[in-house]
Design an enzyme around this catalytic site. Structure first.
Site, PDB file in Angstrom:
ATOM      1  N   GLU A  69       2.423   2.695   0.533  1.00 40.22           N
ATOM      2  CA  GLU A  69       1.481   1.977   1.510  1.00 40.22           C
ATOM      3  C   GLU A  69       1.079   2.244   2.599  1.00 40.22           C
ATOM      4  O   GLU A  69      -0.749   2.110   2.508  1.00 40.22           O
ATOM      5  CB  GLU A  69       1.110   0.515   0.459  1.00 40.22           C
ATOM      6  N   ASP A  70       2.098   1.887   3.504  1.00 40.39           N
ATOM      7  CA  ASP A  70       2.396   1.849   4.712  1.00 40.39           C
ATOM      8  C   ASP A  70       2.345   2.432   5.766  1.00 40.39           C
ATOM      9  O   ASP A  70       2.108   3.216   6.859  1.00 40.39           O
ATOM     10  CB  ASP A  70       2.346   0.181   4.935  1.00 40.39           C
TER      11      ASP A  70
END
Length: 209
Positions: A69-70
């Site tokens: 996600e990051d």
């Protein structure tokens, strides 16, 4: 809090050490709203998972749970580096992260069922609980509106899920952490009342001594 359990595992387990080094590298330079390094969050998530006695794949997934996600690291890369099981767990956590609770009471049970269905493996939910526990411990750094939304989600969704999984201590801790943000006036009253009672007892004890 020191991540003593995970630090020991890093020294003893080469695969966990590789996951630790990779996660630290991928999150290098990222900061949380509080200003602390983002890596602290994934480290503490993995620490709770290790303390709760989960397996190696779960601990590695805890270290890598925010990478997809990051960062630009993909599930395919995780699968290639750490195997199908870890990739499956990280993918499940990534999907759970996209579920947002908007405070509609009638949706609560459906959301709990959706989380359990999406996870397919109960370890995904437990890793998510570790992630949520540390997020709640550091919630004060977020804006008030976001604090309340996350606290409500924790109280209505994640605390009951922990209870159903037999993790009553974690369920209670999540509720305690959420309470001040959902009921700030009641929390202040409770703290002041407890303080007064404590001071009264201290005086009484000193008098008896």
């Amino acid at each position: 809090m020191r991540a003593e359990k995970i630090e020991q595992l890093i020294r003893e387990n080469e695969t966990i050490r590789r996951a630790y080094d990779l996660s630290k590298k991928l999150h290098d330079g990222q900061k949380r709203t509080s200003g602390e390094p983002y890596f602290n969050h994934v480290l503490m998530t993995a620490e709770y998972i290790a303390e709760w006695g989960l397996d190696q794949a779960s601990i590695i997934a805890g270290l890598l749970h925010d990478t997809v996600e990051d960062t630009d690291y993909t599930i395919e890369k995780i699968r290639s580096e750490f195997g199908e099981e870890v990739a499956f767990l990280v993918d499940g956590i990534t999907k759970l992260g996209k579920i947002k609770y908007r405070g509609v009471e009638r949706q609560v049970e459906n959301l709990r069922k959706m989380i359990l269905a999406l996870s397919q493996d109960i370890r995904v939910v437990i890793i998510k609980l570790a992630d949520r526990l540390h997020n709640m411990q550091t919630l004060k750094a977020l804006p008030p509106q976001k604090q309340k939304r996350i606290a409500l989600e924790t109280m209505d969704i994640y605390s009951p899920l922990a209870y159903r999984l037999g993790m009553q201590k974690i369920s209670g801790e999540l509720e305690d952490l959420a309470f001040p943000y959902i009921y700030p006036q009641e929390y202040r009253w409770l703290i002041n009342s407890v303080k007064e009672k404590y001071e009264e007892r201290e005086k009484y004890i000193q008098k008896v001594i």
